[in-house]
Motif scaffolding. Structure first.
Motif, PDB file in Angstrom:
ATOM      1  N   GLY A 267       0.806  -1.215   0.000  1.00 27.54           N
ATOM      2  CA  GLY A 267       0.000   0.000   0.000  1.00 27.54           C
ATOM      3  C   GLY A 267       0.836   1.259   0.000  1.00 27.54           C
ATOM      4  N   LEU A 268       2.011   1.196   0.599  1.00 28.54           N
ATOM      5  CA  LEU A 268       2.906   2.355   0.620  1.00 28.54           C
ATOM      6  C   LEU A 268       3.472   2.667  -0.758  1.00 28.54           C
ATOM      7  CD1 LEU A 268       4.923   1.566   3.887  1.00 28.54           C
ATOM      8  CD2 LEU A 268       3.066   3.217   3.622  1.00 28.54           C
TER       9      LEU A 268
ATOM     10  N   ILE B 242      -4.246   9.516  -9.928  1.00 25.05           N
ATOM     11  CA  ILE B 242      -5.007  10.763 -10.037  1.00 25.05           C
ATOM     12  C   ILE B 242      -4.516  11.774  -9.005  1.00 25.05           C
ATOM     13  CG2 ILE B 242      -7.300  11.819  -9.991  1.00 25.05           C
ATOM     14  CD1 ILE B 242      -8.472   9.089 -10.668  1.00 25.05           C
ATOM     15  N   LEU B 243      -4.812  11.497  -7.741  1.00 27.92           N
ATOM     16  CA  LEU B 243      -4.476  12.451  -6.689  1.00 27.92           C
ATOM     17  C   LEU B 243      -3.592  11.875  -5.595  1.00 27.92           C
ATOM     18  CD1 LEU B 243      -7.979  14.156  -6.180  1.00 27.92           C
ATOM     19  CD2 LEU B 243      -5.987  15.118  -7.364  1.00 27.92           C
ATOM     20  N   THR B 244      -3.714  10.566  -5.346  1.00 31.59           N
ATOM     21  CA  THR B 244      -3.106   9.991  -4.153  1.00 31.59           C
ATOM     22  C   THR B 244      -1.990   9.020  -4.484  1.00 31.59           C
ATOM     23  OG1 THR B 244      -5.287  10.136  -3.110  1.00 31.59           O
ATOM     24  CG2 THR B 244      -3.587   8.881  -1.949  1.00 31.59           C
ATOM     25  N   ASP B 245      -0.811   9.268  -3.928  1.00 31.67           N
ATOM     26  CA  ASP B 245       0.337   8.367  -4.054  1.00 31.67           C
ATOM     27  C   ASP B 245       0.767   7.897  -2.678  1.00 31.67           C
ATOM     28  OD1 ASP B 245       0.398   8.717  -6.765  1.00 31.67           O
ATOM     29  OD2 ASP B 245       1.985  10.216  -6.743  1.00 31.67           O
ATOM     30  N   GLY B 246       1.157   6.640  -2.589  1.00 23.42           N
ATOM     31  CA  GLY B 246       1.752   6.156  -1.361  1.00 23.42           C
ATOM     32  C   GLY B 246       3.108   6.817  -1.151  1.00 23.42           C
TER      33      GLY B 246
ATOM     34  N   SER C 129       2.631   8.507  16.102  1.00 17.24           N
ATOM     35  CA  SER C 129       2.906   9.942  16.013  1.00 17.24           C
ATOM     36  C   SER C 129       3.935  10.227  14.927  1.00 17.24           C
ATOM     37  CB  SER C 129       3.409  10.465  17.360  1.00 17.24           C
ATOM     38  OG  SER C 129       2.430  10.298  18.365  1.00 17.24           O
ATOM     39  N   GLY C 130       4.984   9.403  14.872  1.00  9.16           N
ATOM     40  CA  GLY C 130       6.011   9.582  13.855  1.00  9.16           C
ATOM     41  C   GLY C 130       5.456   9.410  12.451  1.00  9.16           C
ATOM     42  N   LEU C 131       4.598   8.409  12.243  1.00 10.97           N
ATOM     43  CA  LEU C 131       4.006   8.173  10.926  1.00 10.97           C
ATOM     44  C   LEU C 131       3.068   9.306  10.523  1.00 10.97           C
ATOM     45  CD1 LEU C 131       3.259   4.343  11.165  1.00 10.97           C
ATOM     46  CD2 LEU C 131       4.878   5.448   9.607  1.00 10.97           C
ATOM     47  N   LEU C 132       2.274   9.788  11.472  1.00 16.07           N
ATOM     48  CA  LEU C 132       1.306  10.844  11.156  1.00 16.07           C
ATOM     49  C   LEU C 132       1.981  12.194  10.919  1.00 16.07           C
ATOM     50  CD1 LEU C 132      -1.667  10.054  13.568  1.00 16.07           C
ATOM     51  CD2 LEU C 132      -1.399   9.452  11.156  1.00 16.07           C
ATOM     52  N   MET C 133       3.106  12.425  11.567  1.00 15.61           N
ATOM     53  CA  MET C 133       3.803  13.701  11.388  1.00 15.61           C
ATOM     54  C   MET C 133       4.662  13.727  10.127  1.00 15.61           C
ATOM     55  SD  MET C 133       4.888  14.976  15.231  1.00 15.61           S
ATOM     56  CE  MET C 133       5.827  13.498  15.618  1.00 15.61           C
ATOM     57  N   THR C 134       4.897  12.555   9.543  1.00 14.45           N
ATOM     58  CA  THR C 134       5.722  12.490   8.327  1.00 14.45           C
ATOM     59  C   THR C 134       4.847  12.071   7.143  1.00 14.45           C
ATOM     60  OG1 THR C 134       6.376  10.239   9.008  1.00 14.45           O
ATOM     61  CG2 THR C 134       7.869  12.058   9.574  1.00 14.45           C
ATOM     62  N   TRP C 135       4.726  10.794   6.904  1.00 10.60           N
ATOM     63  CA  TRP C 135       3.941  10.296   5.775  1.00 10.60           C
ATOM     64  C   TRP C 135       2.465  10.684   5.866  1.00 10.60           C
ATOM     65  CZ3 TRP C 135       6.139   4.623   5.773  1.00 10.60           C
ATOM     66  CH2 TRP C 135       7.452   4.648   5.263  1.00 10.60           C
ATOM     67  N   GLY C 136       1.951  10.761   7.082  1.00 11.41           N
ATOM     68  CA  GLY C 136       0.513  11.010   7.232  1.00 11.41           C
ATOM     69  C   GLY C 136       0.128  12.466   7.367  1.00 11.41           C
ATOM     70  N   ALA C 137       1.093  13.368   7.326  1.00  6.71           N
ATOM     71  CA  ALA C 137       0.790  14.789   7.549  1.00  6.71           C
ATOM     72  C   ALA C 137      -0.196  15.332   6.518  1.00  6.71           C
ATOM     73  CB  ALA C 137       2.081  15.606   7.544  1.00  6.71           C
ATOM     74  N   GLU C 138       0.038  15.042   5.236  1.00  4.96           N
ATOM     75  CA  GLU C 138      -0.823  15.595   4.179  1.00  4.96           C
ATOM     76  C   GLU C 138      -2.231  15.006   4.204  1.00  4.96           C
ATOM     77  OE1 GLU C 138      -0.855  16.208  -0.685  1.00  4.96           O
ATOM     78  OE2 GLU C 138       0.952  15.498   0.338  1.00  4.96           O
TER      79      GLU C 138
END
Length: 223
Positions: A114-115, A121-125, A207-216
């Motif tokens: 999934g990564l 279109i709009l979303t890239d892993g 927290s680390g995932l959300l602040m980096t890959w998951g921020a957008e």
């Protein structure tokens, strides 16, 4: 025949129980969000699941005795014999351990693929930028195909639970309360640890995932 003394013992710590039920919710959310095209929610749920699984694997090295990955390693012969045993060991039996390991493998494949997927279109892993077009295309195919395998594994898991319940083994109750009844002669003093370290590890990873890959995707989701 003398009556066996039965003792109620704790076999599953708080994190293992939380992991099980949170994983159920996470997989349902991943499926729903994918079907509805809610890709921001899908990615956030994916990062949540990734943090949950990584914590479970770490806890499998340093956690409770019944949570240890080493407790899941059994020979095929032991797994076959376990179907005939009336007295199951504390924690996962040999056959059940194979199902747990299969779930771990399927989840890792699903999350890593999934990564590296894109909807074009709009979303890239987050790993799409590091992979070739062929790898991204293959990862997308694997992501969809592997989910079918995961779905079949879930059905098999539910069927096994029903069969065990018919045989008098209350697996769901033990995963809710953490306790099971065992003959006193076969119990150990303590097989679980406090879940707080696992909870801290999970919070840090998430927290680390959300602040980096998951921020957008998170910013889109909450805006």
């Amino acid at each position: 025949m003398d009556d066996q003394v039965v003792k109620r013992i704790k076999v599953w710590d708080g994190f293992i129980r939380s992991f099980h039920w949170l994983l159920v919710i996470a997989i349902a959310t991943l499926y729903f969000s994918a079907e509805e095209g809610m890709m921001e929610l899908h990615f956030i749920a994916g990062f949540f699941t990734l943090a949950l699984l990584l914590t479970r694997l770490i806890w499998g090295l340093i956690g409770s005795k019944t949570a240890k990955l080493s407790a899941l390693l059994h020979s095929p012969i032991a797994a076959i014999k376990s179907f005939k045993q009336t007295n199951e060991p504390v924690g996962h039996g040999a056959a059940g351990s194979y199902m747990v390991l299969a779930f771990f493998a399927l989840l890792l494949v699903q999350l890593v693929s999934g990564l590296m997927t894109t909807d074009d279109i709009l979303t890239d892993g987050p790993l799409v930028q590091y992979a070739s077009n062929n790898v991204v295309e293959w990862a997308g195919w694997l992501h969809h195909t592997n989910f079918d395998l995961l779905f079949y594994a879930i059905i098999l898991h539910v069927v096994a639970i029903v069969i065990y319940r018919i045989k008098g083994k209350k697996l769901v109750k033990a995963m809710v309360t953490g306790y099971t009844d065992k003959e006193a002669g076969n119990t150990e003093v303590k097989v679980t640890k406090s879940p707080w370290l696992a909870i801290v590890i999970f919070v840090v990873l998430l927290s680390g995932l959300l602040m980096t890959w998951g921020a957008e995707p998170l910013s889109y989701l909450v805006s």
